[in-house]
Design a protein around this motif. Sequence first.
Motif, PDB file in Angstrom:
ATOM      1  N   GLU A 355       0.829  -1.204   0.000  1.00 20.75           N
ATOM      2  CA  GLU A 355       0.000   0.000   0.000  1.00 20.75           C
ATOM      3  C   GLU A 355       0.864   1.256   0.000  1.00 20.75           C
ATOM      4  O   GLU A 355       0.568   2.238  -0.696  1.00 20.75           O
ATOM      5  CB  GLU A 355      -0.926  -0.012   1.212  1.00 20.75           C
ATOM      6  CG  GLU A 355      -2.033  -1.066   1.103  1.00 20.75           C
ATOM      7  CD  GLU A 355      -2.807  -1.226   2.390  1.00 20.75           C
ATOM      8  OE1 GLU A 355      -2.268  -0.840   3.461  1.00 20.75           O
ATOM      9  OE2 GLU A 355      -3.940  -1.740   2.341  1.00 20.75           O
ATOM     10  N   GLU A 356       1.963   1.232   0.752  1.00 21.81           N
ATOM     11  CA  GLU A 356       2.870   2.381   0.785  1.00 21.81           C
ATOM     12  C   GLU A 356       3.533   2.590  -0.571  1.00 21.81           C
ATOM     13  O   GLU A 356       3.630   3.716  -1.078  1.00 21.81           O
ATOM     14  CB  GLU A 356       3.929   2.160   1.859  1.00 21.81           C
ATOM     15  CG  GLU A 356       4.992   3.244   1.925  1.00 21.81           C
ATOM     16  CD  GLU A 356       4.417   4.626   2.227  1.00 21.81           C
ATOM     17  OE1 GLU A 356       4.992   5.627   1.735  1.00 21.81           O
ATOM     18  OE2 GLU A 356       3.389   4.709   2.930  1.00 21.81           O
ATOM     19  N   ARG A 359       1.144   4.070  -3.141  1.00 24.60           N
ATOM     20  CA  ARG A 359       0.944   5.527  -2.985  1.00 24.60           C
ATOM     21  C   ARG A 359       2.001   6.305  -3.743  1.00 24.60           C
ATOM     22  O   ARG A 359       1.739   7.408  -4.236  1.00 24.60           O
ATOM     23  CB  ARG A 359       0.952   5.893  -1.501  1.00 24.60           C
ATOM     24  CG  ARG A 359      -0.364   5.655  -0.802  1.00 24.60           C
ATOM     25  CD  ARG A 359      -0.384   6.334   0.553  1.00 24.60           C
ATOM     26  NE  ARG A 359       0.445   5.638   1.516  1.00 24.60           N
ATOM     27  CZ  ARG A 359       0.013   4.650   2.305  1.00 24.60           C
ATOM     28  NH1 ARG A 359      -1.239   4.240   2.218  1.00 24.60           N
ATOM     29  NH2 ARG A 359       0.821   4.075   3.162  1.00 24.60           N
ATOM     30  N   ARG A 360       3.207   5.762  -3.841  1.00 23.92           N
ATOM     31  CA  ARG A 360       4.284   6.440  -4.558  1.00 23.92           C
ATOM     32  C   ARG A 360       4.243   6.159  -6.052  1.00 23.92           C
ATOM     33  O   ARG A 360       4.855   6.873  -6.832  1.00 23.92           O
ATOM     34  CB  ARG A 360       5.651   5.991  -4.012  1.00 23.92           C
ATOM     35  CG  ARG A 360       5.861   6.264  -2.541  1.00 23.92           C
ATOM     36  CD  ARG A 360       7.322   6.054  -2.169  1.00 23.92           C
ATOM     37  NE  ARG A 360       7.772   4.694  -2.483  1.00 23.92           N
ATOM     38  CZ  ARG A 360       7.719   3.683  -1.629  1.00 23.92           C
ATOM     39  NH1 ARG A 360       7.201   3.861  -0.415  1.00 23.92           N
ATOM     40  NH2 ARG A 360       8.169   2.483  -1.973  1.00 23.92           N
TER      41      ARG A 360
END
Length: 402
Positions: A355-356, A359-360
């Motif tokens: 998920e992190e 986001r990028r």
Amino acid sequence: MAARRVGGVPPEPARWSRQRLRSNNEWLLLELLRTGGPSSRAQLARDTGLSKPTVSAALGSLAAAGLVREAGTFAPERGRTAVLYRADAAAGHVLGVDVGRARLRVAVADLAGRVVARRDVPNRGRTGTAVADALVATAREAVADAGLAAGAVVRAVIGSPGVWDARSRVVRHAAHLPGWARPGLFDRIGDGLGVPVEVGNDANLAALGEYTYGAGRGSSVFAYLLVGTGLGVGLVRGGELWTGARGAAGEIGMLQLPWNVGGMTDGQGVGLEDVVAAGAVVRDAQRRGLAGAPTAARVFAAARAGEPAALAAVAHEAEQLAFAVAVVAAVADPELVVLGGGLGRSADLLLPPLEEALRRTCALRPRLVASELGEGAVLLGAVATALEAARLEVFVRRTAGP
């Protein structure tokens, strides 16, 4: 393989007839009992708008055909006690099959979708013929386990990596199953099972299984990301599969990447599958110095134990998965992505960094969840698909005139 909605209508003569009307009424009542549970004659008449005599006659015919049976009684506060009827799920059975490089999984289910027998065995076949024969033998054992007579199984659906070519009746692009594209192989399986055989891509069937029984329930557009020995995506929109013009929609593992992506240094172009699937996790962990972890499961176990090289490999895998999810999100814009397959068992470790990374990577960020069905997703999707045809086929067989 195209998905079909649950239900359907019985075959009809070219013009109106009393037989056609009776058949339609019987099918309508059978489907109501199947989807709504036990019901009385009076309630069925209210639900359908049919007259009580028509309902009584149709139920009598369905009972005589072995398609419905009495299911107890209901005593209202006022009025006479009513007999309840239900669809007889034992009127027919189906086979669901999941063929993977490592395992062969088979399930026998009744018309309600209840699994009555299951087999899960290692896939030791090293040729297409050996795998086909092992599949038939395992399926026969499962049918015997269920205590079924010959002819009780009316349909079989096989989930397989690759793309099914219906015209040639072969599976293409199943690189991890040598010889699986041999002509005549699935006719051999059908003959061995003695039932019509349909073949579907494993990620597509997993998506259908998850939509029917798991995390995809109620989703208007969702994607199932199957990550194990290979990589594939099943896309479901409005309850139906999106398979593309040639049945290859979701085959993102074949997407070619620059040679240096994912640490590949052999100077050759690689596919997305090469840097995302289970083997890539093992290779990356070994490059980082992790010993004694020949499988992705061992790498994830080491990561849970806090091994730095394993943790770094898991983080790298999340980065690669984020690119795969971003590709799906940009093309299909799903509201939900379900992570499944062998690596899906480690979703607790993968989802937070995934998920992190997403986001990028991508402005379109669908909700990410773990599969609820685990390694049974393909199998249950095969069962659900087989049932769509089997319910109608059993009805036609049992209600056909002499």
